[in-house]
Design a protein around this motif. Sequence first.
Motif, short mmCIF file in Angstrom:
data_model
loop_
_atom_site.label_atom_id
_atom_site.label_comp_id
_atom_site.label_asym_id
_atom_site.label_seq_id
_atom_site.Cartn_x
_atom_site.Cartn_y
_atom_site.Cartn_z
N GLU A 187 0.84 -1.21 0.00
CA GLU A 187 0.00 0.00 0.00
C GLU A 187 0.87 1.26 0.00
O GLU A 187 0.57 2.24 -0.68
N MET A 188 1.97 1.22 0.77
CA MET A 188 2.88 2.38 0.81
C MET A 188 3.44 2.65 -0.59
O MET A 188 3.56 3.80 -1.02
N VAL A 189 3.79 1.60 -1.29
CA VAL A 189 4.37 1.78 -2.64
C VAL A 189 3.30 2.36 -3.58
O VAL A 189 3.55 3.33 -4.30
N LEU A 190 2.10 1.78 -3.52
CA LEU A 190 1.05 2.18 -4.46
C LEU A 190 0.54 3.59 -4.19
O LEU A 190 0.11 4.28 -5.11
N ASN A 191 0.61 4.03 -2.91
CA ASN A 191 0.08 5.35 -2.57
C ASN A 191 1.17 6.42 -2.44
O ASN A 191 0.89 7.54 -2.00
N ALA A 192 2.39 6.09 -2.79
CA ALA A 192 3.50 7.04 -2.63
C ALA A 192 3.39 8.19 -3.63
O ALA A 192 2.68 8.09 -4.64
N THR A 193 4.12 9.26 -3.35
CA THR A 193 4.17 10.41 -4.25
C THR A 193 4.55 9.95 -5.66
O THR A 193 5.57 9.26 -5.83
N PRO A 194 3.77 10.32 -6.68
CA PRO A 194 4.15 9.94 -8.06
C PRO A 194 5.46 10.62 -8.47
O PRO A 194 5.68 11.79 -8.12
N VAL A 195 6.32 9.90 -9.17
CA VAL A 195 7.57 10.50 -9.68
C VAL A 195 7.46 10.64 -11.20
O VAL A 195 7.60 11.74 -11.74
N ALA A 196 7.23 9.54 -11.88
CA ALA A 196 6.99 9.57 -13.34
C ALA A 196 6.04 8.40 -13.60
O ALA A 196 6.45 7.25 -13.46
N ASP A 197 4.82 8.69 -13.94
CA ASP A 197 3.78 7.68 -14.06
C ASP A 197 4.22 6.52 -14.95
O ASP A 197 4.71 6.77 -16.06
N PRO A 198 4.16 5.27 -14.51
CA PRO A 198 3.49 4.74 -13.32
C PRO A 198 4.40 4.60 -12.08
O PRO A 198 4.02 3.92 -11.14
N LEU A 199 5.59 5.19 -12.09
CA LEU A 199 6.52 4.98 -10.98
C LEU A 199 6.32 6.02 -9.89
O LEU A 199 6.26 7.23 -10.16
N GLY A 200 6.26 5.54 -8.64
CA GLY A 200 6.18 6.43 -7.48
C GLY A 200 7.50 6.41 -6.73
O GLY A 200 8.46 5.73 -7.13
N LEU A 201 7.54 7.15 -5.61
CA LEU A 201 8.78 7.28 -4.85
C LEU A 201 9.42 5.94 -4.51
O LEU A 201 10.63 5.76 -4.65
N PHE A 202 8.60 4.95 -4.10
CA PHE A 202 9.17 3.66 -3.66
C PHE A 202 9.47 2.72 -4.81
O PHE A 202 9.94 1.61 -4.60
N ASP A 203 9.20 3.16 -6.05
CA ASP A 203 9.65 2.39 -7.22
C ASP A 203 11.06 2.81 -7.62
O ASP A 203 11.66 2.20 -8.51
N CYS A 204 11.57 3.88 -7.01
CA CYS A 204 12.85 4.47 -7.45
C CYS A 204 13.98 4.19 -6.47
O CYS A 204 13.77 4.25 -5.25
N SER A 205 15.18 3.97 -7.00
CA SER A 205 16.36 3.98 -6.13
C SER A 205 16.61 5.43 -5.73
O SER A 205 16.22 6.35 -6.45
N PRO A 206 17.24 5.63 -4.57
CA PRO A 206 17.47 7.01 -4.12
C PRO A 206 18.76 7.61 -4.68
O PRO A 206 19.52 6.96 -5.39
N VAL A 207 18.98 8.85 -4.33
CA VAL A 207 20.25 9.54 -4.60
C VAL A 207 21.13 9.32 -3.36
O VAL A 207 20.67 9.55 -2.24
N SER A 208 22.36 8.85 -3.57
CA SER A 208 23.14 8.32 -2.44
C SER A 208 24.62 8.70 -2.51
O SER A 208 25.16 8.90 -3.60
N ASP A 209 25.26 8.70 -1.35
CA ASP A 209 26.72 8.74 -1.27
C ASP A 209 27.19 7.35 -0.82
O ASP A 209 26.50 6.69 -0.04
N GLY A 210 28.37 6.96 -1.27
CA GLY A 210 28.90 5.67 -0.79
C GLY A 210 30.06 5.16 -1.62
O GLY A 210 30.33 5.68 -2.71
N ALA A 211 30.74 4.17 -1.07
CA ALA A 211 31.87 3.56 -1.78
C ALA A 211 31.98 2.09 -1.38
O ALA A 211 31.51 1.69 -0.31
N ALA A 212 32.60 1.32 -2.26
CA ALA A 212 32.85 -0.10 -1.99
C ALA A 212 34.16 -0.47 -2.65
O ALA A 212 34.59 0.18 -3.61
#
Length: 382
Positions: A187-212
């Motif tokens: 439900e959280m994924v389906l009701n999240a803020t739309p980013v680019a239809d049909p993808l919402g916030l929880f369909d997207c990877s975030p913007v991140s800092d990191g190293a491996a």
Amino acid sequence: MRDVAVIGIGITKFGELWWQNLRELYVEAALKAIKDAGVDHLDSMYVGCMTSGLFCAQEHLGSLMADYLGQKHLPAYRIESACASGGLAFRLGYIEVASGMSDIVLVGGVEKMLTGADATFALASAADQEYEAFHGNTFPGLYAMIAKAHMTKYGTTREQMAAVAVKSHDNGSKNPNAQFPLKISKEMVLNATPVADPLGLFDCSPVSDGAAAVILCPVELAKKYTDTIIKVIGSGAATSTIALHQRDDITFLDAVYQAGKRAYEVAGLKPEDIDFAEVHDCFTIAEICCIEALGFCEVGQGGPFSEAGNTALDGKVPINTSGGLKSKGHPVGATGVAQIVELVEQLRGSAGERQVKNAKRGLAQNMGGSGGSSVVHILEVQ
Ligand code: COA
């Protein structure tokens, strides 16, 4: 060609790391890998990074990172293939050791994305600038088009894409290095803020800092450092068109298919021989397309396959046990190397709560942009 092993791994926390700059992130991961391997010198180094110029106004990373690692004079190379930069750096380090040119090679990946720079603009530099980015398209926009086409052609649903995100966040909640280690509901994924239809916030990877980072050496030498030999048994890379409009079918990631096919051929294996995989889920639809192109399910069936639980930790083929790009985070240049770190954790049996039972062979698939490049590795514990 010599057999090659991974003998050391290191990773930073992924997330909004305002207190660490680009070089500090890289050196933290690299020092952890050197300590983990127990090596007293390096022969060369590969640095995967997509776009430190746009995010940090810093290029020339081979020299910078070697210097700050205390390795002045080390041959060091920066590798760029958009979000597949880390995976491609790993392949080149692997080839250098396999060729006999060097014995001990460090492969690192890094990205510092939260700098105040426009992340959407910087990331769009990996799209076709004249035909896609110039006209206002972004990566969420491009993957939204892929999702729409997949829904139209195969009947894939938003609920099936949501199942991918729920599963990845479940895994990520067991990963102390994850950026978003929270469990979420469909439900959280389906009701999240739309980013680019049909993808919402929880369909997207975030913007991140990191190293491996990881350390590679010949298998024969690895026996001096460890009893648990983790061998690279397959490697494949491929490119495709960057622009989506030049592809015959935008629902099929042909670079992923080709890279996977080559890695399977080198290893003498089929998809059903793989125990678990880290795939490039920059968006939920990307995970669906990647598992199809890698042969873990039929083409077009990635949605129902995921929704039925086949990709869960205890499923037929656990996918993105680390939490994937979705929950663990996606510092783009670091992602491909971080996937190898997760494979090694699983194959060593040290993945804690997210450990896959009887994990003997793992596959890592890293992808540039919307599938303009891809690289696949298969690792096996001996
Ligand atoms: N998943 C889950 N939560 C996220 C998130 C994500 N992808 N991105 C941000 N959040 C959270 C933030 O922590 C913040 O929570 P808070 O309000 O509790 O602090 C909230 O959502 C808003 O964050 P913000 O940074 O303002 O989001 P945004 O709208 O600027 O960016 C996206 C959201 C999805 C547009 C952005 O993460 C994005 O562009 N992702 C795609 C990256 C990409 O294209 N990578 C390359 C792939 S090829």
